[in-house]
Design an enzyme around this catalytic site. Structure first.
Site, PDB file in Angstrom:
ATOM      1  N   ASP A   1       0.856  -1.188   0.000  1.00 44.19           N
ATOM      2  CA  ASP A   1       0.000   0.000   0.000  1.00 44.19           C
ATOM      3  C   ASP A   1       0.890   1.235   0.000  1.00 44.19           C
ATOM      4  O   ASP A   1       1.490   1.570   1.024  1.00 44.19           O
ATOM      5  CB  ASP A   1      -0.912   0.022   1.239  1.00 44.19           C
ATOM      6  CG  ASP A   1      -2.016  -1.044   1.171  1.00 44.19           C
ATOM      7  OD1 ASP A   1      -1.801  -2.057   0.475  1.00 44.19           O
ATOM      8  OD2 ASP A   1      -3.059  -0.855   1.824  1.00 44.19           O
TER       9      ASP A   1
ATOM     10  N   LYS B   1      -6.881   3.254  -3.444  1.00 46.78           N
ATOM     11  CA  LYS B   1      -7.335   3.242  -2.052  1.00 46.78           C
ATOM     12  C   LYS B   1      -7.545   4.679  -1.604  1.00 46.78           C
ATOM     13  O   LYS B   1      -6.768   5.555  -1.968  1.00 46.78           O
ATOM     14  CB  LYS B   1      -6.262   2.535  -1.222  1.00 46.78           C
ATOM     15  CG  LYS B   1      -6.438   2.572   0.272  1.00 46.78           C
ATOM     16  CD  LYS B   1      -5.381   1.702   0.963  1.00 46.78           C
ATOM     17  CE  LYS B   1      -5.339   1.936   2.454  1.00 46.78           C
ATOM     18  NZ  LYS B   1      -4.275   1.193   3.137  1.00 46.78           N
TER      19      LYS B   1
ATOM     20  N   LYS C   1     -10.286   0.123  -2.710  1.00 48.73           N
ATOM     21  CA  LYS C   1     -10.221  -0.095  -1.261  1.00 48.73           C
ATOM     22  C   LYS C   1     -10.517   1.190  -0.500  1.00 48.73           C
ATOM     23  O   LYS C   1      -9.653   2.049  -0.380  1.00 48.73           O
ATOM     24  CB  LYS C   1      -8.833  -0.629  -0.873  1.00 48.73           C
ATOM     25  CG  LYS C   1      -8.640  -0.790   0.632  1.00 48.73           C
ATOM     26  CD  LYS C   1      -7.298  -1.400   0.981  1.00 48.73           C
ATOM     27  CE  LYS C   1      -7.052  -1.369   2.489  1.00 48.73           C
ATOM     28  NZ  LYS C   1      -5.706  -1.818   2.868  1.00 48.73           N
TER      29      LYS C   1
END
Lengths: 287, 298
Positions: free
Chosen positions: B135, B198, B234
């Site tokens: 991430d 995300k 996400k």
């Protein structure tokens, strides 16, 4: 002003310190003795109850952590606010069929009852706590503490004194509660929510729902996040059901005879103790 | 595939909010609710990103990821564990062959202020330790300056450093100020090679919101229509209860379709959500409202 149309009040339920309508959007008509409709009353659903329990749970930490002295002040303040609404309470009790004299007496007794439990806030631990003799080098003491969230089924008769007797001792020790008002005579209970809203009681400490016992007794008695149930009533089927549901998480059940709430003897500190649990501490000491 | 990032794709903010309000009126009950709750559970990246994290805390979280609940109710395991780089090997060991992935935040999370070489080194470290997913955060400062090439190159370079690991690109929408910027950042990230986009680090408020997520989902849809490539989404931060999670699933289903309703293409970055889902599943199966007293704290 002869042709003025009177403005009727919309009675709402009381959750987390806010006046709300039932999420279900349902209501029932409340009628007086001669059959005229007085008001529409919210028909609360189990989801309203769920929301009320969440708010009671959230309020518990803050309310139980307040100093006993401060809780006492707040209960006293509630009594002050009730006093200012005596006339309205009297009228509403008369709609339930009481004579003016009986209604006035009940309002006065209800206010005195709040004052009585306000006094117990900072005394029940002194009176019921103890220092225990033990055979080791420990200072051993026991104190009663609030159990948590209490669901209360209020009595159907003597509704105002019944409501105060049912709630004041519960919150005096630091519990928070969700109350199911009398189905037949909810008016004085609903006016009591306005007392709560204008006193210094934090939102969520007392939540009040109106509706049908038939629908709500089930969630009131089987919600896992409720730590104790107080039932005021005489129906043996209802009593049995509450006790069975309470077995789910072995929560405490207190059952009160609904007729006795109006008696002077009904007010006693054991009512406070009914919703406390004893914590005993072993504190090591030197020689 | 080229795209001109000097173009601004206008976003109808009021329209987005109305659309979101419409999604929130959908009523998901009974079997569909059970299905959605179990699905949401499988989509969780169980996250701990605290300065006070320890190996034991991460191991405990891994145990929870594999066996979320001890009892008679069938609760599926979560998709992944999301941790800081030093805990990747701990998590990898604790998860074993359970099938739960290890995701690691990298590139100087959460600010993203570090030299490019340091960021690449951090990503490589995580991948070597066994991370399945990375991430990354974009440099919001450079993006807001209008230095879009920087952002594009940054994502490209990190993608290269990831090797086989999946790359999730955190836009930190709470700092991007407008929905147009969210859209642009999403496009840049996808064209530069992100496998997932995300919303947030969880360290900035507001974190994930529904309007922002909808804009990103629409960007994913447009990218798919142009290229045929499915990018994952996400939302992270602030999704604490079942009700909110189900609303996100409705949004995904009605924007991207059923293909995206699986953990390979949709994840929740959350920690508290898992407990609420477990509680609600138990509630649905027993018919009795549950209490936090009977479920693990984190």
């Amino acid at each position: 002003m002869q042709n003025r149309i009177p403005v009727l009040k919309t009675y709402k339920i009381y959750i987390a310190g806010k006046f709300e309508r039932s999420e279900s959007g349902r209501y029932y008509a409340l009628k007086d003795k001669s059959g005229n409709q007085i008001a529409n009353i919210c028909l609360s659903s189990r989801k309203d109850f769920r929301n009320a329990v969440v708010s009671a749970r959230n309020a518990f930490a803050g309310w139980s952590a307040k100093t006993a002295y401060n809780r006492s002040q707040i209960l006293y303040r509630m009594a002050e606010m009730m006093e200012g609404r005596s006339a309205q309470f009297t009228d509403e009790l008369m709609l339930e069929g009481l004579t003016r004299k009986a209604a006035e007496t009940q309002v006065a007794e209800s206010i005195d009852c709040l004052i009585y439990y306000a006094g117990w806030c900072d005394k029940y631990q002194q009176v019921f706590g103890s220092v225990n003799p033990v055979a080791s080098s420990h200072f051993n003491f026991s104190v009663p503490e609030p159990v948590g969230v209490v669901s209360i089924i209020a009595p159907e008769m003597n509704t105002l004194i019944g409501l105060v007797t049912a709630t004041a001792p519960v919150i005096a020790s630091g519990n928070t509660c969700v109350v199911l008002a009398s189905q037949e005579n909810p008016l004085s209970t609903l006016t009591f929510t306005e007392v709560l809203g204008t006193s210094d009681l934090p939102g969520g400490v007392i939540n009040i729902l109106t509706g049908k016992k038939g629908e709500l007794l089930e969630p009131f008695s089987n919600h896992m996040d409720v730590n104790a149930v107080a039932y005021h009533g005489d129906d043996s089927e209802e009593r049995k059901m509450i006790q069975q549901n309470a077995a789910l998480n072995v929560r405490r059940v207190k059952i009160y005879d609904s007729k006795k709430v109006s008696l002077v003897k009904a007010q006693n500190p054991y009512r406070v103790m009914d919703f406390t649990e004893i914590k005993t501490t072993w504190h090591p000491i030197g020689e | 595939m080229k795209s001109d990032f000097r173009h601004i794709i206008p976003i109808d903010k009021v329209g987005i909010e109305e659309r979101v309000a419409r999604f929130n009126t959908r009523s998901i009950k009974k079997e569909s609710k059970m299905f959605a709750m179990r699905l949401a559970m499988q989509m969780i990246d169980l996250t701990t990103l605290e300065g006070m994290d320890t190996d034991r805390k991460v191991e405990q979280l891994c145990n929870k990821a594999i066996r979320p609940f001890n009892g008679p109710h069938e609760i599926p395991k979560v998709a992944a564990i999301c941790v800081y780089p030093p805990f990747v090997s701990t998590a990898k060991k604790a998860l074993g062959d359970s099938g739960v992935h290890v995701a690691s935040v990298a590139t100087s999370f959460p600010s993203g202020h570090a030299s490019m070489s340091e960021k690449i080194a951090e990503v490589k470290y995580c991948v070597n330790e066994g991370a399945d997913e990375i991430d990354m955060v974009i440099s919001r400062g450079e993006f807001l300056k209008g230095n879009y090439n920087f952002t594009f190159d940054e994502v490209c370079q990190i993608k290269e450093a990831c090797g086989k690991a999946h790359l999730k690109v955190i836009l930190e929408t709470g700092e991007l100020q407008t929905l147009e910027n969210v859209r642009k950042a999403s496009d840049i990230a996808m064209y530069a090679g992100a496998d997932f986009i995300k919303t947030s680090t969880g360290k900035v408020s507001p974190a994930a919101t529904q309007p922002v997520t909808l804009v990103m989902l629409e960007a994913i849809r447009d990218y798919y229509l142009k290229t045929g490539i499915k990018i994952g989404m996400k939302p992270a931060g602030g999704i604490r209860d079942t009700k909110t999670a189900l609303r996100y699933l409705v949004m995904v289903k009605e924007t991207l379709g059923s293909d995206w309703l699986n953990p390979d293409l949709f994840r929740f970055g959350a920690s508290a959500l898992a407990n609420d889902l477990i509680m609600q599943i138990v509630k649905q199966e027993t018919g009795v409202y549950q209490s936090g007293d009977y479920f693990s704290k984190d």
